[in-house]
Design an enzyme around this catalytic site. Sequence first.
Site, PDB file in Angstrom:
ATOM      1  N   GLU A 113     -15.568  90.017  81.597  1.00 40.88           N
ATOM      2  CA  GLU A 113     -14.441  89.115  81.870  1.00 40.88           C
ATOM      3  C   GLU A 113     -13.747  88.753  80.564  1.00 40.88           C
ATOM      4  OE1 GLU A 113     -16.314  85.674  83.524  1.00 40.88           O
ATOM      5  OE2 GLU A 113     -16.909  86.703  85.346  1.00 40.88           O
ATOM      6  N   LYS A 115     -12.624  86.131  77.833  1.00 35.63           N
ATOM      7  CA  LYS A 115     -13.150  84.834  77.396  1.00 35.63           C
ATOM      8  C   LYS A 115     -11.945  83.934  77.113  1.00 35.63           C
ATOM      9  CE  LYS A 115     -16.575  82.717  74.392  1.00 35.63           C
ATOM     10  NZ  LYS A 115     -15.802  81.569  73.945  1.00 35.63           N
ATOM     11  N   ASP A 117      -9.737  80.974  76.067  1.00 35.69           N
ATOM     12  CA  ASP A 117      -9.923  80.013  74.983  1.00 35.69           C
ATOM     13  C   ASP A 117      -9.386  78.639  75.381  1.00 35.69           C
ATOM     14  OD1 ASP A 117     -10.712  79.073  72.583  1.00 35.69           O
ATOM     15  OD2 ASP A 117      -9.147  80.039  71.409  1.00 35.69           O
ATOM     16  N   TYR A 227     -14.922  80.801  86.753  1.00 37.19           N
ATOM     17  CA  TYR A 227     -15.744  81.985  86.497  1.00 37.19           C
ATOM     18  C   TYR A 227     -17.217  81.791  86.859  1.00 37.19           C
ATOM     19  CZ  TYR A 227     -16.331  79.302  82.193  1.00 37.19           C
ATOM     20  OH  TYR A 227     -16.552  78.298  81.293  1.00 37.19           O
ATOM     21  N   LYS A 315     -16.836  88.341  70.407  1.00 38.74           N
ATOM     22  CA  LYS A 315     -15.745  87.595  69.771  1.00 38.74           C
ATOM     23  C   LYS A 315     -14.818  88.539  69.012  1.00 38.74           C
ATOM     24  CE  LYS A 315     -16.153  83.147  70.153  1.00 38.74           C
ATOM     25  NZ  LYS A 315     -16.772  82.348  69.236  1.00 38.74           N
ATOM     26  N   CYS A 409      20.596  65.976  52.217  1.00 37.06           N
ATOM     27  CA  CYS A 409      20.628  66.948  53.303  1.00 37.06           C
ATOM     28  C   CYS A 409      21.311  68.238  52.859  1.00 37.06           C
ATOM     29  CB  CYS A 409      21.368  66.325  54.488  1.00 37.06           C
ATOM     30  SG  CYS A 409      21.685  67.494  55.798  1.00 37.06           S
ATOM     31  N   CYS A 412      24.886  68.249  54.709  1.00 36.02           N
ATOM     32  CA  CYS A 412      25.979  67.274  54.564  1.00 36.02           C
ATOM     33  C   CYS A 412      25.827  66.438  53.308  1.00 36.02           C
ATOM     34  CB  CYS A 412      26.020  66.352  55.778  1.00 36.02           C
ATOM     35  SG  CYS A 412      24.650  65.176  55.801  1.00 36.02           S
ATOM     36  N   CYS A 427      17.521  63.509  57.892  1.00 36.75           N
ATOM     37  CA  CYS A 427      18.842  63.244  57.338  1.00 36.75           C
ATOM     38  C   CYS A 427      19.324  61.948  57.978  1.00 36.75           C
ATOM     39  CB  CYS A 427      19.793  64.384  57.675  1.00 36.75           C
ATOM     40  SG  CYS A 427      21.499  63.973  57.294  1.00 36.75           S
ATOM     41  N   CYS A 432      26.111  63.862  60.441  1.00 39.89           N
ATOM     42  CA  CYS A 432      25.761  65.136  59.805  1.00 39.89           C
ATOM     43  C   CYS A 432      26.211  66.291  60.703  1.00 39.89           C
ATOM     44  CB  CYS A 432      24.251  65.210  59.581  1.00 39.89           C
ATOM     45  SG  CYS A 432      23.716  66.824  58.991  1.00 39.89           S
TER      46      CYS A 432
HETATM   47  S1  IVH Z   1     -19.722  81.993  81.181  1.00 39.98           S
HETATM   48  C1  IVH Z   1     -23.988  80.453  81.063  1.00 39.98           C
HETATM   49  N1  IVH Z   1     -17.356  83.122  81.318  1.00 39.98           N
HETATM   50  O1  IVH Z   1     -16.955  80.242  76.593  1.00 39.98           O
HETATM   51  C2  IVH Z   1     -22.661  81.086  80.888  1.00 39.98           C
HETATM   52  N2  IVH Z   1     -17.668  81.369  79.754  1.00 39.98           N
HETATM   53  O2  IVH Z   1     -18.927  80.305  74.378  1.00 39.98           O
HETATM   54  C3  IVH Z   1     -21.590  80.100  80.734  1.00 39.98           C
HETATM   55  N3  IVH Z   1     -15.654  80.786  78.487  1.00 39.98           N
HETATM   56  O3  IVH Z   1     -18.661  77.247  77.311  1.00 39.98           O
HETATM   57  C4  IVH Z   1     -20.271  80.573  80.316  1.00 39.98           C
HETATM   58  N4  IVH Z   1     -14.309  82.249  79.445  1.00 39.98           N
HETATM   59  O4  IVH Z   1     -16.170  77.421  77.866  1.00 39.98           O
HETATM   60  C5  IVH Z   1     -18.117  82.186  80.717  1.00 39.98           C
HETATM   61  N5  IVH Z   1     -15.316  84.184  81.575  1.00 39.98           N
HETATM   62  C6  IVH Z   1     -16.051  83.261  80.977  1.00 39.98           C
HETATM   63  C7  IVH Z   1     -15.538  82.402  79.992  1.00 39.98           C
HETATM   64  C8  IVH Z   1     -16.384  81.471  79.392  1.00 39.98           C
HETATM   65  C9  IVH Z   1     -14.404  81.276  78.550  1.00 39.98           C
HETATM   66  C10 IVH Z   1     -16.111  79.719  77.565  1.00 39.98           C
HETATM   67  C11 IVH Z   1     -16.862  78.588  78.207  1.00 39.98           C
HETATM   68  C12 IVH Z   1     -18.193  78.556  77.524  1.00 39.98           C
HETATM   69  C13 IVH Z   1     -17.901  79.241  76.243  1.00 39.98           C
HETATM   70  C14 IVH Z   1     -19.144  79.853  75.668  1.00 39.98           C
END
Ligand code: IVH
Length: 669
Positions: A113, A115, A117, A227, A315, A409, A412, A427, A432
């Site tokens: 999946e 991740k 942010d 998720y 990551k 400025c 002006c 300004c 202006c």
């Molecule tokens: S699973 C036990 N799936 O990443 C597993 N986490 O670094 C729990 N996050 O605290 C997390 N997308 O805030 C999972 N598709 C995803 C995610 C995800 C973002 C975040 C989540 C978690 C952190 C872990």
Amino acid sequence: MNLVTSEIVELRKQLDTHNYHYYVLDQPLIDDAQFDQLMARLIELEALYPSLITADSPTQRVGGMVAGGFERVTHLTAMRSLGNAFSAEDLLAFDQKVRSGLAVDGQLEYIVELKIDGLAINLTYENNRLISGVTRGDGTQGEDVTSNIRTIKSVPLVLRPDGVEVPPLLEVRGEVYMPKGEFQRLNREREEAGEALLANPRNAAAGSLRQLDPKVTSQRSLDIFLYGIGVYTGIELTTHGQMLEYLKKLGFKINSQYRVFNQINDVIEYCRGFVEKRHDLPYDIDGMVIKVNDLASQQILGYTAKDPRWAIAYKFPAEKAITVVEDIFVGLGRTGVLTPTAILRPVPVAGSIISRATLHNQDFIDEKDIRIGDTVVIHKAGEVIPEVVSVLVEKRTGEEKIFVMPEHCPECDGKVLRLEGQAAHKCTNPHCPALFREGLIHFVSRDAMNIDGLGPAVLISLVEAGLVKNVADLYKLTMEEVLTVPRMGEKSAQNLLSAIENSKQAGLGRVLFGLGIRHVGVKAAHIVARHFGEIMAVQQATAPELVALDEIGIKIAESIVAYFAVPENLQLSADLEAAGVKMTEEQQEKDENQLFAGKTFVLTGTLETMSRNQAAEIIERLGGKVSGSVSKKTSYVLAGDEAGSKLDKAQKLGVEILDEQQFKQLIAE
Ligand code: IVH
């Protein structure tokens, strides 16, 4: 069920469905105006029959202030985080560990999946209804931010199971995030207001979820992807993939970019693909999450002290680049704020060529000690805005120049001042030309009067020719005058004049936005316009009256009041009106029953069956006014739980006090 109840139930069902199609599926079935009509009808009925208001009505997403901070709540099952992988080798090692843990040599399914942010959140549903939204916190305990979670339109307040069973108690987990576009918009607003900028969409999302006023959160357009499931019983699920599809069938928004693979090498390839592709996504991801797909195998693998053994986060390397600050240029915005921008030697970063980076303000430059000629590391904040991360001091030759904000400025020559407590230099010349020019550009822009063919170059030449001295002058332009603009042909001139003419019908909401009143964004402008219906009423509105509107906070309210306290601004509205610009907007209908005509209410404390906004709306519909403070002139104080000083004052002054029950009786009469 009587007729009204069944109409209300039907409207809620329809609105929920349209919300779902719009916010979860991204496939609206009707246009905004039709949606607004349904919503207006529901608001109308609920105002007439407040006892029929329920907490999960689509009208109730924005509630009242959270008094005394967020409560700490213990999760029913801990919310774990993930271990990290930074390379293909790390992922191969993870695969080996999983295989030995499960004692498999052959095929093993992984689900990959994105991740997201943002920040992890746990939603609890009891008997299909959302009862709480809690942040991850330290994994054991989080903060109860339910009132803010409710403002996220893709979060179902009531589940909408599509042919699947729902357990009576269900915990679902996901990531709340701020889309990149929203993050940019928010920072633009903050920059104009001279406020500190948010570092990235994740911080912005976290800050938005921790607002004590859900109104503020509701303006931030947060979103969510689910998720995972915490507590659940009685559902037959074998794989994580099935669980995602199950969540989808309950009406949740899941991210559709998940894939199942049975080779770790395919997993690695899929992850690598997103190192570049992530820049095209409308939200930030900071990696990929790889999970063992089979739920029974997840159970067997279990957890280390910290992290699951059945999942890992891959990551992405943070994308940075090194370049040189060739110059620092100071630009002026619509509000007179001077913004320094670094002119960079062009370099590719995160999918595009970067040749400039905002330096925000003098503090930012001083803190990082950025000088003209410096070699710097840059990145894109929130994957979007190029920013200087640090200076490579060791590369200095001694030729670098320290930057100081000009005292005058650049446009002006007016005096530049830094207001106490603010990061921004401004300004101080109200005349202006830059302010005026930027204001004009804003007035004709798409969300405001939407006048095609009036680009900055045309505007500047009209201004320089002395033909446009304020926005109302645009409506006085003649064919001959427009033809004086360099390179303007007859046909373009004709098109421009008819675009200007058409814009007269844009309506009060767009005019209010176009005037560029500080803090008044598109949404706020339309809310105010729709509520007051005409410019005169907006000009006379008081701050408490404005704050009583959904989504209008005190900053916006005070700014509107301050704007219309200036005679020139009143004159400008009058000039626009005289030029034929429509200064009205379809108003929300008032009730025929003007029970509260001439009465002023003050609302205090927490009401049980409605929000204070809701109560205010009912009062206004019935002809009454809502004020923020108690005086002898107050007709009633409507006091809910934990009412404070306003209640004491009412008692002292002998103002009639109503509790919620009495208020409801009054309106039922
Ligand atoms: S699973 C036990 N799936 O990443 C597993 N986490 O670094 C729990 N996050 O605290 C997390 N997308 O805030 C999972 N598709 C995803 C995610 C995800 C973002 C975040 C989540 C978690 C952190 C872990």
